[in-house]
Design an enzyme around this catalytic site. Structure first.
Site, short mmCIF file in Angstrom:
data_model
loop_
_atom_site.label_atom_id
_atom_site.label_comp_id
_atom_site.label_asym_id
_atom_site.label_seq_id
_atom_site.Cartn_x
_atom_site.Cartn_y
_atom_site.Cartn_z
N HIS A 62 0.87 -1.17 0.00
CA HIS A 62 0.00 0.00 0.00
C HIS A 62 0.91 1.23 0.00
O HIS A 62 2.02 1.18 0.54
CB HIS A 62 -0.84 -0.05 1.29
CG HIS A 62 -1.90 1.00 1.39
ND1 HIS A 62 -1.63 2.30 1.74
CD2 HIS A 62 -3.24 0.92 1.24
CE1 HIS A 62 -2.75 2.99 1.77
NE2 HIS A 62 -3.76 2.18 1.48
N ASP B 7 3.31 -4.30 8.06
CA ASP B 7 2.07 -3.53 7.94
C ASP B 7 0.93 -4.53 8.15
O ASP B 7 0.62 -5.35 7.28
CB ASP B 7 2.03 -2.91 6.54
CG ASP B 7 0.69 -2.25 6.22
OD1 ASP B 7 -0.26 -2.42 6.99
OD2 ASP B 7 0.61 -1.59 5.17
N GLN C 208 -4.30 -5.07 7.05
CA GLN C 208 -5.31 -5.98 6.47
C GLN C 208 -5.36 -7.34 7.17
O GLN C 208 -6.25 -8.13 6.90
CB GLN C 208 -5.03 -6.21 4.98
CG GLN C 208 -5.20 -4.97 4.13
CD GLN C 208 -6.63 -4.44 4.13
OE1 GLN C 208 -7.59 -5.17 4.43
NE2 GLN C 208 -6.80 -3.18 3.81
N LYS D 19 -10.18 -0.28 10.73
CA LYS D 19 -10.28 -1.55 9.99
C LYS D 19 -10.56 -2.70 10.96
O LYS D 19 -10.89 -3.80 10.55
CB LYS D 19 -8.99 -1.82 9.22
CG LYS D 19 -8.73 -0.81 8.11
CD LYS D 19 -7.62 -1.27 7.21
CE LYS D 19 -6.98 -0.16 6.42
NZ LYS D 19 -7.75 0.35 5.29
N CYS E 235 -4.68 2.36 -3.69
CA CYS E 235 -3.42 2.86 -3.11
C CYS E 235 -2.31 1.83 -3.27
O CYS E 235 -1.48 1.64 -2.37
CB CYS E 235 -3.57 3.24 -1.63
SG CYS E 235 -4.82 4.48 -1.34
N1 PLP Z 1 -1.66 -0.61 4.68
C1 PLP Z 1 -2.60 -1.34 4.09
C2 PLP Z 1 -2.26 -2.72 3.62
C3 PLP Z 1 -3.87 -0.83 3.89
O1 PLP Z 1 -4.79 -1.55 3.27
C4 PLP Z 1 -4.15 0.48 4.36
C5 PLP Z 1 -5.48 1.08 4.13
O2 PLP Z 1 -6.23 0.69 3.27
C6 PLP Z 1 -3.15 1.20 5.00
C7 PLP Z 1 -1.91 0.62 5.15
C8 PLP Z 1 -3.37 2.58 5.50
O3 PLP Z 1 -4.26 2.57 6.58
P1 PLP Z 1 -4.77 3.93 7.21
O4 PLP Z 1 -5.28 4.78 6.09
O5 PLP Z 1 -5.82 3.50 8.16
O6 PLP Z 1 -3.61 4.56 7.91
#
Ligand code: PLP
Length: 403
Positions: free
Chosen positions: A118, A195, A198, A221, A361
């Site tokens: 992402h 990260d 998900q 999430k 993203c």
């Molecule tokens: N990393 C992953 C794999 C994501 O899917 C997302 C959000 O969709 C993020 C990071 C970023 O999360 P946030 O916008 O809640 O900081």
């Protein structure tokens, strides 16, 4: 808890007119009752700032905030809750780590990411790398949208100081083999960041056993409120990292001659934190921890299989992730011949279907797959077969109209 009892724990399903098929939980999960009540309970009847007042209301707020830290730690399998920093979300956590870890790199040192990432796990590292002259490399993906760990040797080197990868892809649903990555990273002395945005909505875990050094997540999430998240950092690493933001409550002593900083986690929690959302996140984690995750994982795998089989039966559709249910979660993206995902999503919305269309993203991944954009259906514990069937019927109907 039966599927309908479980669904009743999410207020939105009673609040929205039917048909309503929410299939965008990878973007944000719906808030569970436990979190919504905790949020309102704090904001309406127990609100005070934390870590500063000595009157009873303030003390209760601080205790609730620290209880949330402990509940999140328990969900993550972290033994010492002081290793959990309460943040505003995954993006904040990854920026904090990039800022702290990259500052000590020398020009030419390498940061290894992956093509699955992402943008939140790419851009912070690029910004930090640019400041010190570090080099970004990326683990390639297979045609199935998984990390190609057989090619790890091509991108991991003696110069690799940091490896930062996603636990689960927000596009293909593929689960990364973190154990294998950690082993390879340790062999060259690199730190490993994961990260977890998900992964966490799909059940409690043991981040200490994963072997990584840090793990980031977002509360929205995890069926809590927007605005709060958490970051676990292994103690030895947290002690070494400089503060990210400066401000109140992250210091030991401030004078114009210089400032000394509090120990983690407070060093990384400058200013008034998102108190209510953090308390809601703790409540969600505690409620989720009590569910039967073996049954929930089986139910998710069955729904994912139903969705994949249905998509495979539509000739114009091509799934861009793994086509089986092994080593993947219920995040399924697909391309439809001659149909733009935005048109598709808008048409499906008219049938009460909430799906995401775009690059999610994850532009480097879409580039690697040779696609501009995809349509994504992402499942959570409140979805059932009626959501999948409505999607498949809707898709055939929409393709007839658009293609
Ligand atoms: N990393 C992953 C794999 C994501 O899917 C997302 C959000 O969709 C993020 C990071 C970023 O999360 P946030 O916008 O809640 O900081």
């Amino acid at each position: 808890m039966s599927p309908s009892e479980l669904r009743a724990e999410f207020p939105i399903f009673a609040a929205r007119p039917r048909p309503f098929h929410y299939l965008d939980s990878a973007a944000t999960g719906q808030i569970c009752r436990a979190a919504a009540q905790a949020l309102l309970g704090f904001e309406a009847a127990a609100r005070a700032n934390v870590k500063r007042g000595v009157y009873r209301l303030a003390d209760e707020a601080t205790q609730a905030f620290d209880r949330a830290r402990a509940e999140i730690a328990a969900y993550l399998g972290v033994r010492d809750a002081r290793e959990v920093i309460l943040t505003s979300g995954t993006t904040f956590g990854l920026n904090l780590l990039a800022h702290g870890l990259v500052g000590r790199l020398a020009p030419g040192d390498e940061i290894l990411l992956s093509t699955l990432e992402h943008h939140s796990n790419i851009v912070p590292w690029q910004l930090a790398a640019g400041r010190v002259g570090a080099v970004i490399r990326a683990i390639p993906v297979t045609a199935e949208g998984r990390l190609d760990l057989d090619r790890l040797d091509e991108v991991l080197s003696r110069r690799t100081r940091i490896v930062s990868v996603t636990h689960v892809s927000n596009v293909t649903g593929a689960v990364s083999d973190i154990g294998r990555i950690v082993e390879a990273a340790r062999a060259v002395g690199a730190r490993v960041v994961v990260d977890g945005a998900q992964r966490v909505p799909h059940g409690p875990l043991d981040v200490e056993a994963l072997g990584c050094d840090a793990y980031a997540l977002s509360g929205h999430k995890l069926f809590a409120a927007t605005g709060a998240g958490a970051l676990w950092i292994r103690r030895d690493l947290a002690e070494e990292l400089p503060p990210f933001l400066g401000g109140g409550e992250m210091i030991r002593r401030v004078s114009f001659a210089g400032t000394s900083f509090a120990a983690p986690p407070h060093r990384f929690e400058a200013g008034t934190p998102p108190i209510g959302p953090a308390i809601a996140l703790g409540a969600a984690a505690a409620w989720l921890a009590g569910l039967d995750w073996q049954a929930l994982a089986e139910a998710e795998a069955a729904l994912t299989a139903r969705l994949l089989a249905g998509l495979a039966a539509i000739p114009a559709v091509r799934v861009v992730g793994p086509t089986g249910t092994q080593g993947r979660l219920g995040v399924v993206s697909f391309a439809v011949d001659d149909v733009h995902p935005h048109d598709l999503c808008q048409l499906l919305d008219s049938r009460g279907l909430c799906l995401r269309g775009g690059h999610h993203c994850a532009q480097p991944l879409h580039d690697a797959l040779g696609l501009e954009a995809t349509t994504r259906a992402s499942l959570a514990l409140y979805n059932d077969a009626s959501d999948i069937d409505a999607l498949l019927e809707g898709l055939e109907w929409a393709i007839r109209r658009l293609a």
